[in-house]
Design a protein around this motif. Sequence first.
Motif, PDB file in Angstrom:
ATOM      1  N   PHE A   1       0.838  -1.205   0.000  1.00 34.98           N
ATOM      2  CA  PHE A   1       0.000   0.000   0.000  1.00 34.98           C
ATOM      3  C   PHE A   1       0.874   1.256   0.000  1.00 34.98           C
ATOM      4  O   PHE A   1       0.569   2.232  -0.683  1.00 34.98           O
ATOM      5  CB  PHE A   1      -0.946   0.007   1.203  1.00 34.98           C
ATOM      6  N   GLU A   2       1.970   1.227   0.747  1.00 34.34           N
ATOM      7  CA  GLU A   2       2.848   2.407   0.819  1.00 34.34           C
ATOM      8  C   GLU A   2       3.556   2.664  -0.503  1.00 34.34           C
ATOM      9  O   GLU A   2       3.888   3.802  -0.809  1.00 34.34           O
ATOM     10  CB  GLU A   2       3.829   2.256   1.978  1.00 34.34           C
ATOM     11  N   CYS A   3       3.772   1.622  -1.299  1.00 31.38           N
ATOM     12  CA  CYS A   3       4.358   1.837  -2.623  1.00 31.38           C
ATOM     13  C   CYS A   3       3.435   2.683  -3.494  1.00 31.38           C
ATOM     14  O   CYS A   3       3.899   3.484  -4.305  1.00 31.38           O
ATOM     15  CB  CYS A   3       4.629   0.502  -3.309  1.00 31.38           C
ATOM     16  N   LEU A   4       2.144   2.510  -3.331  1.00 31.25           N
ATOM     17  CA  LEU A   4       1.175   3.279  -4.114  1.00 31.25           C
ATOM     18  C   LEU A   4       0.883   4.643  -3.519  1.00 31.25           C
ATOM     19  O   LEU A   4       0.727   5.629  -4.238  1.00 31.25           O
ATOM     20  CB  LEU A   4      -0.150   2.511  -4.244  1.00 31.25           C
ATOM     21  N   PHE A   5       0.782   4.705  -2.195  1.00 31.50           N
ATOM     22  CA  PHE A   5       0.289   5.918  -1.534  1.00 31.50           C
ATOM     23  C   PHE A   5       1.321   6.662  -0.700  1.00 31.50           C
ATOM     24  O   PHE A   5       1.007   7.680  -0.100  1.00 31.50           O
ATOM     25  CB  PHE A   5      -0.910   5.567  -0.636  1.00 31.50           C
ATOM     26  N   GLY A   6       2.558   6.178  -0.642  1.00 35.02           N
ATOM     27  CA  GLY A   6       3.577   6.795   0.207  1.00 35.02           C
ATOM     28  C   GLY A   6       3.372   6.383   1.658  1.00 35.02           C
ATOM     29  O   GLY A   6       2.533   5.548   1.970  1.00 35.02           O
ATOM     30  N   ASP A   7       4.167   6.961   2.549  1.00 34.50           N
ATOM     31  CA  ASP A   7       4.024   6.643   3.974  1.00 34.50           C
ATOM     32  C   ASP A   7       2.598   6.931   4.409  1.00 34.50           C
ATOM     33  O   ASP A   7       2.074   8.013   4.154  1.00 34.50           O
ATOM     34  CB  ASP A   7       4.993   7.469   4.823  1.00 34.50           C
ATOM     35  N   ILE A   8       1.989   5.961   5.055  1.00 30.81           N
ATOM     36  CA  ILE A   8       0.587   6.122   5.412  1.00 30.81           C
ATOM     37  C   ILE A   8       0.364   5.935   6.902  1.00 30.81           C
ATOM     38  O   ILE A   8       1.017   5.138   7.551  1.00 30.81           O
ATOM     39  CB  ILE A   8      -0.321   5.137   4.647  1.00 30.81           C
ATOM     40  N   ASP A   9      -0.553   6.699   7.396  1.00 26.68           N
ATOM     41  CA  ASP A   9      -1.077   6.525   8.745  1.00 26.68           C
ATOM     42  C   ASP A   9      -2.252   5.575   8.576  1.00 26.68           C
ATOM     43  O   ASP A   9      -3.255   5.920   7.934  1.00 26.68           O
ATOM     44  CB  ASP A   9      -1.521   7.884   9.295  1.00 26.68           C
TER      45      ASP A   9
END
Length: 200
Positions: free
Chosen positions: A94-102
């Motif tokens: 998911f972080e590959c698509l959306f960057g660092d995520i909360d």
Amino acid sequence: YNNPDRLLTMYKGISHDLKISDKDVCAEYLLVDAYELNGGSISESIDRLIRSKKYKTVLSLGNSSILKGSLSQKLMTYLKNGLIYCLAGNKGEFECLFGDIDISRLFLLPFIVHVPYVLMTLGERGMIGKFHEKVYYQQAIKTDNIISTSGCGDVSLGTFLSGIIYGLSPCVILEKAAYYASIILKRQSNVISEGIENLK
């Protein structure tokens, strides 16, 4: 084509050049792994099927190593256009698509909020499932003597999707997904060959 209920194991040498037309697919759901969208005739065929909007597309993010460049852009286009019914992957994917995520804000992202079902696995920290507007957390089942993590995400997604199809409650779906993932952790194989009925 003559044995649709058989397991098809694919690698680039075989699947890369497959061509699929609409008349070859008679299904309500289209389960796609991001690997299958990473080039070749198979990618073009699946892209056409997804864009046709005839199927409930279930997208597994595959692996962090491939989620970049044109493939990442293609997946984001599907999300922006509301073409994904269910999205699944681990936190890193998911972080590959959306960057660092909360994680607590992931399901509020513009491209995720309109995806009816989302499964994010968190390894030993469990998993999170989004069922329309509601989000549920499931702890991992403590497992000793882990042999391999290969297949845990696939088994979790298979359990998640089958639970949705059978109309089970979100809590039951996630409990079952965590349970069957814990079974796979104790095996070299990523398949429950004896069937899930025998493991209850």
